[in-house]
Design an enzyme around this catalytic site. Structure first.
Site, short mmCIF file in Angstrom:
data_model
loop_
_atom_site.label_atom_id
_atom_site.label_comp_id
_atom_site.label_asym_id
_atom_site.label_seq_id
_atom_site.Cartn_x
_atom_site.Cartn_y
_atom_site.Cartn_z
N GLU A 279 0.86 -1.19 0.00
CA GLU A 279 0.00 0.00 0.00
C GLU A 279 0.89 1.24 0.00
OE1 GLU A 279 -2.53 -0.09 3.49
OE2 GLU A 279 -3.05 -2.17 3.09
N LYS B 66 2.50 4.43 1.37
CA LYS B 66 2.64 5.02 2.70
C LYS B 66 2.40 6.52 2.56
CE LYS B 66 5.98 5.39 6.48
NZ LYS B 66 5.17 6.29 7.23
N ASP C 171 2.01 10.29 3.36
CA ASP C 171 2.65 11.18 4.33
C ASP C 171 1.59 12.12 4.89
OD1 ASP C 171 4.56 12.28 5.85
OD2 ASP C 171 5.54 13.41 4.25
N TYR D 113 -7.15 1.99 6.13
CA TYR D 113 -6.41 0.78 5.83
C TYR D 113 -6.39 -0.26 6.93
CZ TYR D 113 -3.02 3.81 8.18
OH TYR D 113 -2.41 4.67 9.04
N LYS E 262 10.96 2.85 3.08
CA LYS E 262 10.92 4.31 2.90
C LYS E 262 11.60 4.71 1.59
CE LYS E 262 10.57 7.00 6.27
NZ LYS E 262 9.80 7.73 7.25
N CYS F 199 26.23 43.98 -10.88
CA CYS F 199 26.41 42.59 -11.32
C CYS F 199 27.61 41.97 -10.59
CB CYS F 199 26.62 42.54 -12.83
SG CYS F 199 27.12 40.90 -13.40
N CYS G 39 30.53 41.40 -13.40
CA CYS G 39 31.24 42.46 -14.13
C CYS G 39 31.17 43.83 -13.45
CB CYS G 39 30.72 42.56 -15.56
SG CYS G 39 29.04 43.22 -15.65
N CYS H 102 21.63 42.07 -15.62
CA CYS H 102 22.88 42.72 -15.97
C CYS H 102 22.78 42.91 -17.49
CB CYS H 102 24.08 41.85 -15.62
SG CYS H 102 25.57 42.41 -16.44
N CYS I 37 29.46 41.02 -20.46
CA CYS I 37 29.61 40.42 -19.12
C CYS I 37 30.12 38.99 -19.24
CB CYS I 37 28.27 40.45 -18.40
SG CYS I 37 28.28 39.54 -16.85
S1 IVH Z 1 -0.19 0.59 8.69
C1 IVH Z 1 -0.14 -1.84 12.25
N1 IVH Z 1 -0.62 1.60 6.31
O1 IVH Z 1 2.78 5.47 8.49
C2 IVH Z 1 -0.43 -0.83 11.25
N2 IVH Z 1 0.37 2.99 7.94
O2 IVH Z 1 5.44 5.12 9.81
C3 IVH Z 1 0.55 0.25 11.19
N3 IVH Z 1 0.84 5.26 7.18
O3 IVH Z 1 1.74 5.59 11.84
C4 IVH Z 1 0.25 1.27 10.20
N4 IVH Z 1 0.06 5.01 5.14
O4 IVH Z 1 0.39 6.94 10.12
C5 IVH Z 1 -0.14 1.82 7.54
N5 IVH Z 1 -1.07 2.36 4.17
C6 IVH Z 1 -0.62 2.58 5.40
C7 IVH Z 1 -0.10 3.83 5.78
C8 IVH Z 1 0.40 4.00 7.08
C9 IVH Z 1 0.61 5.84 5.99
C10 IVH Z 1 1.47 5.93 8.32
C11 IVH Z 1 0.77 5.68 9.64
C12 IVH Z 1 1.82 5.10 10.53
C13 IVH Z 1 3.07 5.53 9.87
C14 IVH Z 1 4.21 4.60 10.25
#
Ligand code: IVH
Length: 677
Positions: A115, A117, A119, A231, A320, A414, A417, A432, A437
């Site tokens: 999935e 991640k 931010d 999720y 990451k 400048c 020059c 300039c 130059c």
């Molecule tokens: S699962 C046991 N799924 O990432 C479940 N986390 O660095 C743990 N996050 O605190 C989390 N997208 O805020 C999960 N698809 C995703 C996520 C996700 C973003 C965040 C979440 C977690 C942090 C961990």
């Protein structure tokens, strides 16, 4: 390192991590980036692993979460809101797999769900008898804050489940976890609106989302473009939770929750790792900021049995992506002079790794930008480097100021020059205007010799600077007057080097017209436009006689570009350059009209993406253009074909979405009648 020094480092790290935890979790005002935070934590874990006797119960590694702020009511979560351990490369993921496989052999048959991640910010949503009854922040993972009123304003959150039209029944009680965030486009629009209203802009989508959700007045939250994806099931009564993550996502979707459409299911480690490589390459396909890929065991019962380490479940890990935003210190502000004489300020930074490379300099756009963002020398600044974008300073971390920072005053002359700089009505840039130059000359030469232009192989910036300093080049045409004896006098120019350089210059004499037009660096005329002009005009003399109106009849030429072309030819210095080029025999003329075979691609527009087996990026462009085809950079409904090679990215997705036909190299050759597909 001696033990006492190591112990000192450990004590300092613990203090720092506690402080940054507090800034991040309690105040919503971090002053360092996640990447820097991760680095400190990793180092602390390393030292503690070397000296287990130094681990104290108050170490952040035993806790790894902040305290709860007290401006909202506290809420006990119905289950632990866990975090995730981090992996930084595919090898780390493999090691994680080996570890858990040793603990339980069923891991081999579980399968994995990937999935994005996101931010954003973790939130927990409670539903009683299908009604949204409570929403909370993550807090310290056990106790969060009640932000129900704010979350109610987020349109992506269903207030009742199942949502009308969807099937499935709501359990008596359900608590789900998701990520609240702001899409990049919405964030940009929001900042644009704020800027127009003369208000302070936000630094990035994540901080804006965090700030918006912790507003005491829900009316303010309602005006922020927050959204959410869920999720996880945290707690359920009156029904059983699905046995796999894949089914769980489907069930949540069925109930009417927003669930990522990008989750992927893989049966085994190798196929999953392969997919991870692809995710790493293609992180820009998401409309929101993604800082990694979350890898979850599909078998949720097994994941549960594997348990947790600290706050991290063993059954999942976050791979990451290299951080794209980091903070670092702004040591000083320098000023560059560009090809057209524009003065551009740049940041001199304490070196920092961002997006996988070490950055020491970043653009500050223009002087107005520095003033608007109130960027001061000595500031801690937020730096961004995304994809192909040149690293730039987003803004200062105002909270990190010590008071010793100093404002920046733009130069009046400048820096190259010394001539007084000028400003045109209605433009932000300072120029300039000295035609002699040296800084401008160097930039012009750099562009002239570059790969997409005259392609003088081996002539880099160092040689350009050396030749200008030695007084051998006063304009780009002087390149073709260089003599062996001039070069041999220069430092580092042994016989072979001088000979090679003169050969490379010689080889460039016969470059086609389109390349010469590109090389001369007329404002607004890039490679694509130059290719079009080279088709429409026979040589530089003919192009120089074109009127603005005539030029505007061409596809893609507006009044600004037309004026820039006419203006370029009207300057005496440029006329001198053209004359000198002509005398040196650098005078390409339009190729003879394409024969039937050569014009096979006439009238067709191509976009090329990915790596082709037998062509470089420039090579394929020239090949298509030589057959009458046009090459553009972005896929639109006017694109006739997308030519896709290996590791094609988002352009391929876009072409598919628009229904544009896709060719591989063989398909392209076949289309031009040069080889069977
Ligand atoms: S699962 C046991 N799924 O990432 C479940 N986390 O660095 C743990 N996050 O605190 C989390 N997208 O805020 C999960 N698809 C995703 C996520 C996700 C973003 C965040 C979440 C977690 C942090 C961990």
């Amino acid at each position: 390192m001696p033990d006492d020094l190591l112990f000192q480092e450990l004590t300092k790290l613990k203090e720092q991590i506690h402080f940054h935890n507090y800034r991040y979790h309690v105040l919503d005002a971090p002053i360092i980036s996640d990447a820097e935070y991760d680095k400190m934590t990793i180092r602390l874990r390393e030292i503690e692993a070397q000296h287990p006797e130094w681990v104290t119960p108050d170490s952040p590694t035993r806790r790894m979460m902040g305290q709860v702020a007290d401006k909202f009511t506290k809420v006990q979560h119905p289950g632990a809101i866990l975090s995730l351990a981090n992996a930084f490369n595919v090898e780390d993921v493999r090691a994680w797999y080996e570890r858990i496989l040793k603990l339980d052999s069923r891991v081999a048959a579980s399968g994995f769900v990937l999935e994005p991640k996101i931010d954003g910010l973790s939130v927990v949503l409670h539903y009683r008898d299908g009604l949204f009854s409570l929403g909370a922040t993550r807090g310290d993972g056990e106790i969060g804050e009640d932000i129900t009123a704010n979350l109610r304003t987020v349109k992506a959150i269903p207030l009742r489940i199942p949502v009308g039209g969807e099937s499935g029944t709501a359990p008596a009680y359900l608590a789900v976890r998701g990520e609240a965030f702001i899409n990049i486009k919405d964030f940009e629009t929001l900042n644009q609106r704020l800027e127009e209203a003369g208000e302070k802009t936000y630094l990035n989508p994540r901080n804006t989302a965090a700030g918006s959700l912790r507003q005491l007045d829900p009316a303010i939250t309602a005006r922020r473009p927050l959204t959410l994806l869920v999720y996880q099931v945290v707690s359920i009564e009156g029904a059983t939770s699905p046995a796999t993550q894949w089914e769980l996502l489907a069930t949540l979707r069925k109930l009417g929750f927003p669930v990522t459409p990008d989750a992927e299911l893989y049966p085994d480690l190798e196929s999953m790792l392969k997919a991870c490589e692809r995710w790493l390459q293609d992180r820009d396909r998401f409309p929101f900021e993604v800082d990694g890929v979350v890898i979850k065991l599909n078998d949720l019962r097994l994941a549960e049995e594997l348990g947790v380490v600290g706050k991290d479940p063993r059954g999942a890990i976050a791979l990451k992506f290299p951080a794209r935003e980091v903070t670092t210190k702004l040591l000083n502000i320098g000023v560059n002079v560009g090809r057209t004489g524009v003065l551009t300020p740049y940041a001199m930074l304490e070196p920092v790794e961002v997006g996988g490379v070490v950055v020491k300099q970043a653009t500050l756009h223009n002087f107005d930008y520095i003033a608007e963002k109130d960027i001061r020398i000595g500031d801690r600044v937020l730096l961004k480097r995304a994809g192909d974008v040149i690293p730039y300073v987003i803004g200062p971390v105002v909270d990190a100021r010590s008071g010793s920072e100093t404002s920046f005053t733009p130069p009046k002359t400048c820096p190259a020059c010394g001539q007084e700089v000028e400003h045109y009505e209605g433009e932000v840039a300072w120029y300039c205007v000295n035609a002699a130059c040296p800084a401008q000359l160097i930039r012009n030469l750099e562009h002239f010799v570059s790969r997409g232009a005259m392609d003088i192989v081996g002539m880099g910036i160092k040689i350009v600077e050396q030749l200008v300093e030695a007084g051998l080049l006063h304009d780009v045409a002087d390149l073709y007057q260089l003599k062996m004896e001039d070069l041999l006098k220069l430092e580092g120019f042994a016989g072979k080097k001088a000979e090679n350089l003169l050969d490379a210059i010689d080889a460039s004499r016969t470059r086609p017209l389109a390349r010469l037009i590109t090389a001369l660096g007329i404002r607004g005329v890039g490679e694509v436009m130059a290719a079009d002009l080279a088709v429409a005009y026979q040589d530089m003399d003919h192009l120089g006689k074109a009127t603005p109106l005539e030029l505007q009849m061409m596809d893609g030429v507006g009044p600004n570009i037309a004026m820039a072309i006419v203006d370029w030819f009207s300057r005496p210095a440029n006329q001198t350059i053209l004359q000198k080029l002509k005398q040196s025999g650098v005078w390409p003329v339009k190729p003879a009209p394409a024969s039937a075979a050569e014009g096979k691609l006439s009238g067709l527009t191509f976009v090329v993406t990915g790596t082709l087996p037998d062509f470089s990026r420039d090579g394929i462009k020239e090949w298509i253009q030589a057959r009458g085809g046009k090459v553009t950079d972005s896929v639109s409904k006017n694109t006739s074909y997308l030519v896709a090679g290996e590791s094609a990215g988002s352009k391929l997705d876009r072409a598919r979405a628009l229904g544009i036909p896709i060719l591989d190299q063989a398909g392209l050759l076949a289309l031009a009648g040069e080889q069977d597909a």
